[in-house]
Design an enzyme around this catalytic site. Structure first.
Site, PDB file in Angstrom:
ATOM      1  CG  HIS A 127     -74.594  46.605  17.314  1.00 23.23           C
ATOM      2  ND1 HIS A 127     -74.190  48.181  17.525  1.00 23.23           N
ATOM      3  CD2 HIS A 127     -73.408  46.146  16.610  1.00 23.23           C
ATOM      4  CE1 HIS A 127     -73.972  48.753  16.834  1.00 23.23           C
ATOM      5  NE2 HIS A 127     -73.088  47.551  15.981  1.00 23.23           N
ATOM      6  CG  HIS A 183     -72.302  42.174  15.535  1.00 20.40           C
ATOM      7  ND1 HIS A 183     -72.577  42.804  13.987  1.00 20.40           N
ATOM      8  CD2 HIS A 183     -71.692  43.785  15.503  1.00 20.40           C
ATOM      9  CE1 HIS A 183     -72.883  43.905  13.903  1.00 20.40           C
ATOM     10  NE2 HIS A 183     -71.020  44.281  14.509  1.00 20.40           N
TER      11      HIS A 183
END
Ligand code: 5GP
Length: 174
Positions: A160, A162
């Site tokens: 992922h 951010h």
């Protein structure tokens, strides 16, 4: 004569001490109560994040993000397409804090597992991050972070990005 010069020395030391005390007192005014509370809570959040990263490991097991992709648990979705999902972080570290993930993990528990076959999705994730920044109104100033592994402070083993913004970022990062 000796008494006079030591008196002068004492006076000089005293006035230096007064100047230092005044400077410390005036500098301490730059910390408001709000700033101190924010600083303490951000230190606490950093420690929680570190503890979560130390507790997690790259087992290849499904993660909470699989449930978010399957919409089995709710999330605040900012952007979605065929390959990518972007949703607000549950524990935001900035006024804008969005996670951008591949819908198909395909072995990408960490960026460190990336292989040539992942090049296309890696590009899609970066491009989606820019779309998220536009949608959130921070495209002129934002940061994209990928934590990798325990030492990189990664706590969820599904790649992922951010996307952070809405405040002045600092450098170096903690
Ligand atoms: P990492 O520490 O692995 O780089 O980042 C994982 C992020 O996922 C953290 O910032 C954490 O707040 C976020 N997160 C963990 N669980 C959930 C959840 O259930 N929902 C959302 N929206 N974010 C989560």
């Amino acid at each position: 004569m000796a008494v006079t010069s030591s008196s002068v020395m004492l006076l000089r030391n005293f006035s230096t001490a007064v100047r230092i005390a005044q400077s410390v007192r005036s500098n301490s005014r730059i910390f408001s109560t709000g700033e101190l509370i924010r600083s303490i809570s951000s230190t606490r959040a950093a420690h929680n994040e570190e503890a979560a990263a130390k507790a997690a490991s790259d087992t290849g097991a499904p993660t909470i993000f699989d449930k978010i992709i399957a919409k089995e648990i709710p999330s605040d979705i900012v952007y979605e397409d065929e390959n990518v999902l972007a949703f607000k972080d549950i524990n935001p570290q900035a006024p804008v804090h969005v996670l951008v993930i591949p819908k198909l993990r395909d072995g990408l528990t960490t960026l460190g597992k990336a292989e040539p076959r992942h090049v296309e999705v890696l590009g899609q994730l970066l491009h989606a991050s820019k779309i998220v920044a536009e949608k959130e109104g921070i495209v002129d100033g934002f940061r994209v972070v990928i934590n990798n592994g325990a030492e990189g402070c990664q706590s969820v083993y599904h790649l992922h990005l951010h996307v952070l913004g809405g405040r002045q970022m600092k450098w170096p990062p903690g």
